[in-house]
Enzyme design. Structure first.
Site, PDB file in Angstrom:
ATOM      1  N   THR A  38       7.796 -13.839 -18.270  1.00 17.22           N
ATOM      2  CA  THR A  38       6.055 -13.449 -16.977  1.00 17.22           C
ATOM      3  C   THR A  38       5.268 -12.485 -18.472  1.00 17.22           C
ATOM      4  O   THR A  38       5.867 -12.067 -19.224  1.00 17.22           O
ATOM      5  CB  THR A  38       6.444 -13.390 -16.161  1.00 17.22           C
ATOM      6  OG1 THR A  38       6.823 -12.242 -16.375  1.00 17.22           O
ATOM      7  CG2 THR A  38       7.299 -14.289 -15.561  1.00 17.22           C
ATOM      8  N   LYS A 140      19.753 -14.346  -2.019  1.00 16.42           N
ATOM      9  CA  LYS A 140      20.002 -15.169  -0.479  1.00 16.42           C
ATOM     10  C   LYS A 140      20.744 -16.687  -1.114  1.00 16.42           C
ATOM     11  O   LYS A 140      21.815 -16.804  -0.570  1.00 16.42           O
ATOM     12  CB  LYS A 140      18.971 -16.222  -0.148  1.00 16.42           C
ATOM     13  CG  LYS A 140      18.965 -16.702   0.884  1.00 16.42           C
ATOM     14  CD  LYS A 140      17.988 -17.384   1.547  1.00 16.42           C
ATOM     15  CE  LYS A 140      18.356 -18.065   2.803  1.00 16.42           C
ATOM     16  NZ  LYS A 140      16.955 -18.765   3.645  1.00 16.42           N
ATOM     17  N   HIS A 283      32.158  27.725   7.233  1.00 17.24           N
ATOM     18  CA  HIS A 283      32.271  27.380   8.511  1.00 17.24           C
ATOM     19  C   HIS A 283      30.918  27.304   8.528  1.00 17.24           C
ATOM     20  O   HIS A 283      29.574  27.155   9.145  1.00 17.24           O
ATOM     21  CB  HIS A 283      31.948  27.702   9.462  1.00 17.24           C
ATOM     22  CG  HIS A 283      33.676  27.606   9.759  1.00 17.24           C
ATOM     23  ND1 HIS A 283      34.816  26.308   9.755  1.00 17.24           N
ATOM     24  CD2 HIS A 283      34.637  28.615  10.036  1.00 17.24           C
ATOM     25  CE1 HIS A 283      35.884  26.280   9.730  1.00 17.24           C
ATOM     26  NE2 HIS A 283      36.176  28.055  10.565  1.00 17.24           N
ATOM     27  N   ASP A 480      16.838  47.116  21.486  1.00 15.90           N
ATOM     28  CA  ASP A 480      17.848  47.305  22.052  1.00 15.90           C
ATOM     29  C   ASP A 480      18.485  47.230  20.720  1.00 15.90           C
ATOM     30  O   ASP A 480      19.359  47.440  20.251  1.00 15.90           O
ATOM     31  CB  ASP A 480      18.636  46.432  23.304  1.00 15.90           C
ATOM     32  CG  ASP A 480      18.445  45.136  23.021  1.00 15.90           C
ATOM     33  OD1 ASP A 480      17.589  44.515  22.481  1.00 15.90           O
ATOM     34  OD2 ASP A 480      19.165  44.395  24.071  1.00 15.90           O
TER      35      ASP A 480
END
Length: 526
Positions: A38, A140, A283, A480
């Site tokens: 194309t 397909k 971890h 605190d």
């Protein structure tokens, strides 16, 4: 099992990406394959001396609408969808000759929308219609038709055709699945882009629909626990210096937890640019971080923070790992994984003594670390998406809120601690001194408990907290936390601020003759 190979007599080539096109056309021509093509692809092939039939001559219908309409024709789609045993009579009646091979890649929509100041009209014109339709048709009908969308697959295609005079059913199936993944990602990009434009034409932060695609890279031994299956998927074109580009140089296969921890360590170590840094993760949390002009010393600083937790940890470096550092690591600890942008050959020789030790090469990430624009967290029935936390406050531009000003050394350590705390799980507290973490409190429900844990960890390892600085990923709701830090010997604090009790917290710092900086930015890391 029979290979069920299908010969290729006629191929349709229509590509936006001209990579490897000459090699493909040469191989097909030498095999006697008739070429259809194309527009620009046909012109390029013809100018290169290949015999090619323009698609408009094949369909006897001209290209029109500025190229929008050229392949949407029964002689093209019938040639791709036609089944020899079922549709042969219809194909003969209407003069439809089968196409056995489709080579297509699509208009560069992604490249177009990534250009600065791209206009909607330009983006729309780069939405391919005929290409996806042909790809889906061929995929397909892959029982008969071979579809190729990736220029990197041309060489293997030609080799199989040259060797066996046909493409096996197994390879047609693989290529069909790849083709559908290609069109799915393409359509997802279009949907993401268009749905991120509001009714008034403005760009929105989050689209109405969100699609993302990842490609399978490896099967993992198991997930977080042995009874869970797991795999590692990566995004298309992952950035250099990410886990998506990291390669395994030696050692056992990576586990789910190895990858998660290596990512946490690598992203944390990227925060440091001025000198060699080492991050040790256990971890998903940094348990030790160190910086020094000497890489081995930077490792020792990280290790000395918490040798107990470092056992079996993941180590990340931001510089080329040397033989001396490699020898020191093996002398000091058992490690699961080491990740760095590069390694000396002598360092790799040292690591080879531990054949199970996983050595990962991340590649260099450059002067500007590339991090994702968004981060994701899966919840049951949905997905949370947010902007990635890529910001980093310069302490010199933050607000000093206490009577005492931080010293130059404290400012340097506050910056270091602020970079580390960003990567510690909330509630996060980091004690640091002279570019070394002294204690880390992570993942607690109470911020003051995190502060106490940081002090406890330091005491356990014999590190002196006195004279250290503290970073908190979010504000202190009560005084605190400051009182606990002061009793441990902390001299300066960096935190976001923003609590309704900020004045009370500032007063506590003043009472303890501490310096405190507000960044006005928090770094929760859940």
């Amino acid at each position: 099992m029979a290979q069920n190979r299908v010969p290729v007599r006629r191929a349709l080539i229509s590509v936006s990406d001209k990579q490897n096109l000459n090699m493909l056309a040469t191989g097909l021509t030498e095999l006697g394959v008739e070429l259809l093509s194309t527009g620009g692809t046909a012109k390029l092939l013809r100018e290169a001396g290949y015999q090619v039939t323009e698609i408009s001559d094949y369909t006897e219908f001209p290209e029109m609408m500025d190229g929008r309409l050229k392949t949407l024709h029964p002689r093209v789609h019938g040639a791709l969808l036609g089944r020899s045993e079922v549709d042969g009579e219809a194909m003969r009646e209407y003069g439809i000759e089968p196409i056995d091979l489709l080579i297509v890649n699509l208009y560069p929509f992604e490249e177009t929308i990534n250009k600065p100041d791209v206009q909607l009209e330009e983006a729309i014109e780069n939405i391919d219609i005929g290409g996806p339709a042909m790809i889906r048709a061929a995929a397909k009908n892959h029982d008969r038709v071979t579809v190729v969308i990736d220029p990197n697959d041309y060489e293997e295609l030609i080799e199989e055709l040259s060797t066996y005079s046909g493409i096996s059913h197994a390879n047609r199936h693989i290529l069909a699945a790849k083709a559908y993944a290609h069109t799915a990602r393409y359509d997802g990009l279009i949907a993401n882009y268009l749905s991120a434009i509001s009714d008034t034409g403005d760009q929105v932060d989050f689209p109405r629909y969100y699609t993302q695609q990842y490609n399978h890279r490896s099967q993992l031994r198991y997930g977080e626990n042995p009874h869970q299956k797991a795999a590692f998927y990566i995004q298309k074109d992952p950035p250099a210096g990410s886990m998506g580009t990291t390669g395994l140089l030696q050692g056992k296969a990576l586990s789910y937890n190895n990858i998660a921890d290596a990512d946490a360590a690598l992203e944390c170590v990227k925060e440091f640019r001025e000198q060699p840094a080492c991050v040790i993760v256990k971890h998903a949390n940094p348990c030790g971080v160190g910086c020094d002009s000497n890489q081995t010393v930077s490792y020792l600083k990280a290790f000395e923070t918490d040798p107990t937790s470092a056992f079996g940890g993941v180590l990340a470096f931001n510089s080329t790992v040397t033989k001396k550092t490699a020898e020191t690591i093996l002398d000091k600890q058992f490690a699961e994984v080491i990740v760095a942008p590069e390694y000396d050959e002598d360092a790799l020789t040292v690591f080879a003594e531990k054949k199970n030790l996983r050595i990962l090469c991340s590649q260099w990430w450059g002067t500007e670390t590339v991090r994702p624009w968004h981060t994701f967290k899966r919840v049951n029935g949905g997905l949370l998406i947010q902007e990635a936390d890529i910001a980093m406050v310069d302490v010199r531009e933050a607000t000093i809120v206490t009577k005492r000003q931080p010293t130059a050394q404290e400012l340097e350590d506050l910056q270091f601690a602020w970079k580390v705390v960003k990567w510690v799980k909330s509630n996060a507290i980091v004690y640091a001194k002279e570019q070394q973490t002294i204690g880390i409190g992570a993942g607690q429900m109470s911020r003051v408990v995190s502060a106490r844990i940081a002090a406890m960890k330091a005491a356990d390892e014999g590190l002196k907290v006195a004279g250290s600085v503290m970073a908190s990923d979010a504000f202190f709701p009560f005084r605190d936390g400051i009182d606990a830090a002061a009793s441990a010997g902390i001299r300066a604090v960096i935190q976001p601020g923003g609590s309704i009790r900020d004045e009370e917290v500032i007063q506590a710092a003043d009472e303890h003759d501490m310096a405190m900086i507000f960044t006005s930015m928090r770094h929760f890391n859940h």
